[in-house]
Design a protein around this motif. Structure first.
Motif, PDB file in Angstrom:
ATOM      1  N   PRO A 154      39.238  30.761  43.514  1.00  0.00           N
ATOM      2  CA  PRO A 154      38.050  31.532  43.154  1.00  0.00           C
ATOM      3  C   PRO A 154      38.289  32.323  41.869  1.00  0.00           C
ATOM      4  O   PRO A 154      39.394  32.842  41.646  1.00  0.00           O
ATOM      5  CB  PRO A 154      37.859  32.461  44.354  1.00  0.00           C
ATOM      6  N   GLU A 155      37.277  32.439  41.042  1.00  0.00           N
ATOM      7  CA  GLU A 155      37.421  33.114  39.754  1.00  0.00           C
ATOM      8  C   GLU A 155      37.932  34.545  39.876  1.00  0.00           C
ATOM      9  O   GLU A 155      38.803  34.957  39.085  1.00  0.00           O
ATOM     10  CB  GLU A 155      36.095  33.084  38.983  1.00  0.00           C
ATOM     11  N   PRO A 156      37.461  35.363  40.850  1.00  0.00           N
ATOM     12  CA  PRO A 156      38.010  36.717  40.974  1.00  0.00           C
ATOM     13  C   PRO A 156      39.511  36.737  41.268  1.00  0.00           C
ATOM     14  O   PRO A 156      40.217  37.645  40.834  1.00  0.00           O
ATOM     15  CB  PRO A 156      37.214  37.321  42.134  1.00  0.00           C
ATOM     16  N   VAL A 157      39.992  35.739  41.993  1.00  0.00           N
ATOM     17  CA  VAL A 157      41.419  35.647  42.277  1.00  0.00           C
ATOM     18  C   VAL A 157      42.181  35.372  40.985  1.00  0.00           C
ATOM     19  O   VAL A 157      43.227  35.977  40.712  1.00  0.00           O
ATOM     20  CB  VAL A 157      41.686  34.549  43.331  1.00  0.00           C
ATOM     21  N   TRP A 158      41.662  34.458  40.167  1.00  0.00           N
ATOM     22  CA  TRP A 158      42.311  34.147  38.897  1.00  0.00           C
ATOM     23  C   TRP A 158      42.330  35.369  37.978  1.00  0.00           C
ATOM     24  O   TRP A 158      43.344  35.647  37.315  1.00  0.00           O
ATOM     25  CB  TRP A 158      41.609  32.973  38.241  1.00  0.00           C
ATOM     26  N   GLN A 159      41.251  36.106  37.959  1.00  0.00           N
ATOM     27  CA  GLN A 159      41.203  37.316  37.135  1.00  0.00           C
ATOM     28  C   GLN A 159      42.219  38.357  37.611  1.00  0.00           C
ATOM     29  O   GLN A 159      42.810  39.077  36.804  1.00  0.00           O
ATOM     30  CB  GLN A 159      39.794  37.905  37.153  1.00  0.00           C
ATOM     31  N   ALA A 160      42.446  38.423  38.908  1.00  0.00           N
ATOM     32  CA  ALA A 160      43.419  39.375  39.459  1.00  0.00           C
ATOM     33  C   ALA A 160      44.848  38.942  39.174  1.00  0.00           C
ATOM     34  O   ALA A 160      45.743  39.791  39.017  1.00  0.00           O
ATOM     35  CB  ALA A 160      43.196  39.526  40.962  1.00  0.00           C
ATOM     36  N   LEU A 161      45.087  37.642  39.123  1.00  0.00           N
ATOM     37  CA  LEU A 161      46.443  37.146  38.924  1.00  0.00           C
ATOM     38  C   LEU A 161      46.934  37.310  37.479  1.00  0.00           C
ATOM     39  O   LEU A 161      48.133  37.509  37.242  1.00  0.00           O
ATOM     40  CB  LEU A 161      46.529  35.666  39.307  1.00  0.00           C
TER      41      LEU A 161
END
Length: 324
Positions: A252-259
């Motif tokens: 999910p895009e929010p997960v990628w942004q957090a990583l």
């Protein structure tokens, strides 16, 4: 012909399990039978090899630990280095057998055969599969050329590569599969009949070694509803993270942004897949991640831990994943 000298290390598991009745195939206690009892139950072993046994541990393999892995790798290496040992068999529970096999495949440096085996039915069961599996594991370990193929699992008359193999069924004896990669071959007439050979580095060609302690790595399973906070929490205090990603290792895009900020701080992220086959390779959208190729998430975790013990450089870690 002089019989080979085979050393059996017992780690417990279902093959050493006992149940209250012969028809109880799931409600048993693992790790209840000693190595001496296992060997005595298969007197035919003496026809094929001079067998010596050692009780390394006696556990349900769901209780296997990284500390035990490190000790086991060191012990297997010690035995493999002995001139009076031709091959090694390790009895082990099936739940984590593929992970232990792969860890040893990377960290034990020998050309001698190393074979893991176990069973899906306890020793007390009707038609228990343990005795034949043990016999065929000893037969396989007595075949010198098997050492060229890396650590193997011999179960249900099938020979599997440690890198390819996965447990695919919760209870049936035909549980271990190589899926798209296939098996190495089969046991027939008391010896392995093999049809392919792993090309990735392993055992005698491996440059990786078991460190004193494995770096902390988490595995995150991607699913609808996975949040950035979930991933931040799991990544806390970890040197690396393996994503069992969606499709081609997506998230999910929010997960990628957090990583991304965590990666800038030094977290190494490996993209694997929760799919039942296929490779995960580089794409521009996830620049900065390491890709797991065809490794399952649980095996990618092991390789990442060993890689991190050598280097934290992302490009060098990717090179390790490409080689192993």
């Amino acid at each position: 012909m002089e019989k080979k000298k085979i050393y059996v290390l017992a780690c417990g598991g279902t093959i050493a399990g006992r149940a209250a009745s012969a028809d109880d195939l799931t409600g048993y206690a693992a790790g209840q039978t000693s190595i001496d009892e296992l060997l005595e139950a298969v007197p035919k072993l003496a026809d094929y090899a001079d067998v010596q046994g050692e009780q390394f541990c006696n556990i349900d393999s769901s209780d296997m630990t990284e500390a035990l892995w490190l000790s086991l790798a060191n012990r297997v290496q010690e035995i493999a280095d002995r001139e009076d040992v031709d091959g090694i068999v390790i009895t082990h529970g099936t739940d984590t057998m593929e992970e232990t096999a792969y860890f040893l495949d990377l960290t034990v440096h020998t050309i001698k055969p190393v074979v893991l085996t176990g069973s899906m039915r306890p020793a007390t069961a009707i038609s228990a599969d343990g005795p034949l599996n043990l016999l065929e594991a000893v037969q396989a370990a007595s075949w010198t050329d098997l050492g060229k193929y890396g650590v193997a699992i011999v179960m249900n008359s099938t020979v599997h590569s440690a890198r390819f193999v996965e447990k695919t069924d919760t209870t049936h004896v035909d549980t271990f599969k190589g899926r798209q990669m296939g098996c190495l071959g089969y046991m027939q007439d008391g010896r392995p009949r093999l049809y392919q050979q792993p090309l990735r580095k392993h055992t005698w060609s491996s440059d990786l070694a078991a460190p004193k302690e494995l770096p902390a790595v988490a595995v995150v399973y991607a699913y609808v509803g996975l949040t950035a906070d979930d991933v931040r929490h799991l990544a806390e205090g970890k040197a690396g993270l393996v994503l069992a990603g969606l499709g081609h290792g997506k998230m999910p895009e929010p997960v990628w942004q957090a990583l991304q900020p965590l990666m800038e701080q030094g977290l190494v992220v490996v993209r694997a897949a929760r799919a039942l086959g296929g490779m995960v390779t580089q794409v521009p959208a996830y620049d900065g991640t390491v890709t797991a190729d065809s490794l399952t998430p649980q095996k990618a975790k092991i390789l990442l831990q060993l890689a991190l013990a050598h280097t934290t450089d992302r490009e060098k870690i990717q090179a390790i994943f490409d080689a192993y």
